[in-house]
Write an enzyme that holds these catalytic residues in place. Sequence first.
Site, PDB file in Angstrom:
ATOM      1  N   GLY A  65       0.685  -1.140   0.006  1.00 47.03           N
ATOM      2  CA  GLY A  65       0.077  -0.079   0.063  1.00 47.03           C
ATOM      3  C   GLY A  65       0.850   1.104   0.032  1.00 47.03           C
ATOM      4  CG  ASN A  66      -0.274   4.729  -1.307  1.00 46.29           C
ATOM      5  OD1 ASN A  66      -1.021   5.626  -1.125  1.00 46.29           O
ATOM      6  ND2 ASN A  66      -0.969   4.011  -2.560  1.00 46.29           N
ATOM      7  NE  ARG A  67       4.066   7.631   5.365  1.00 49.90           N
ATOM      8  CZ  ARG A  67       4.614   8.433   5.806  1.00 49.90           C
ATOM      9  NH1 ARG A  67       5.896   8.754   5.008  1.00 49.90           N
ATOM     10  NH2 ARG A  67       4.561   9.248   6.769  1.00 49.90           N
ATOM     11  CB  SER A  68      -2.450   8.430  -0.363  1.00 56.08           C
ATOM     12  OG  SER A  68      -3.576   9.349  -0.612  1.00 56.08           O
ATOM     13  CB  ALA A  72      -1.390   7.618  -3.925  1.00 58.43           C
TER      14      ALA A  72
END
Length: 408
Positions: free
Chosen positions: A208-211, A280
């Site tokens: 995943g990502n931090r958005s 993102a």
Amino acid sequence: MSRIVLGVGGGVAAYKSALLLRALTEAGHDVRVVPTESALRFVGAATFEALSGNPVTTDVWHDVPEVAHVRIGQTAELVVVNPATADLLARAAAGRADDLLTATLLTAHCPVVFVPAMHTEMWLHPATQDNVATLRRRGSIVLPPAVGRLTGPDSGPGRLPEPADVAALAQVVLAAGADALRADLAGRRVVISAGGTREPLDPVRYLGNRSSGKQGWALARVAAARGADVTLVAANVDLPAPFGVRVVPVGTAEELRAAMLEEAGSGGGAAADVVVMAAAVADFRPATVAATKLKKDSASEPDAVPLVRNPDVLAELVTKRTPGQVVVGFAAETGDADGDVLAHARAKLARKGCNLLVVNDVSGGGVFGRPDNAAVVLAADGTATDVPHGSKDAVAAAVWRAITPRLA
Ligand SMILES: Cc1cc2nc3c(=O)[nH]c(=O)nc-3n(C[C@H](O)[C@H](O)[C@H](O)COP(=O)(O)O)c2cc1C
């Protein structure tokens, strides 16, 4: 710190004005509450006095030596009327000054925001719609009401937007002026992606990502305040829907792609006027998704995870753009040996072919999950507009300022 007048009309939603008052004072503002007589039948003056630290009166016969009916309006930097009842909108549109709040509205030369709340029949009545048009023509902001549960079991347009939405929009007006919330997106369809995709490795884990989705949420809130019909395609966002906004939840890049193409109009549905890709989206995903949880084998090092490329959703939206549709991309960039943030962003804008690219410098992790942001808006025609550091709602307002002149 700004001096804000919070006008409160006599509707059942007056109780929510106490939460709005709290949000505005916690943001550091000096708030003077001016309720109507009817409003005090719903919420007591003591609540407003205790939460604001200021006296509360409803008529012009108090503080006569101070001429409160003139001074309160003259010294205000923002007036928010929440809730604005049908009666209050009518009195304001007629220029009445039969209580302290309407007198204040006549003496205020700052931005004025009305937040209507009433039954659907009252809202849709031509008398109310004419009053709203009159107030807007004179420069006031009248937010569209939210659609949802009303006082009784019925539901429809007329619901008061949540205090957090109104507080965020009030800050936009303080930072950017009344023009930031003009009702000029009425009749426009807007689709915005927000959040960050999650690409599963097994039933438990994902890449995943931090958005956080906050910037996309702010874009949706400002567009809804300007009257647009807004859909948010939300990848793993844990936030309450902004008022009046339809949320389509998605998980992976593939799901986001399908939802965005459908909502943008390439799936055959109604075409959107504006498509904003603020989510993102993972560039890569694990080549295979294990059907059962990957187990830890203490005897050996874990296997490498082969990745495959995800579809480029922004590029596909540009290729399938409907006539006149404005496509806006977001780029979270860091500078490196090959170029600075803007050089990378210009190359990305040229590569993707979108109308606008909103560039965030994420070096040092200063954007994700935070309430504030700064950006540069690059346009396909070569212009670059600096958006100074501010709340994500203020950045959203600046992005909409760049988008609206490009609408057919
Ligand atoms: C229980 C109750 C709830 C009401 N809710 C609303 C409302 O949500 N919106 C509205 O426009 N009027 C509402 N009204 C009617 C207003 O109270 C009435 O029109 C009043 O004159 C408004 O006064 P104002 O100009 O001080 O706001 C409600 C009345 C009652 C008794």
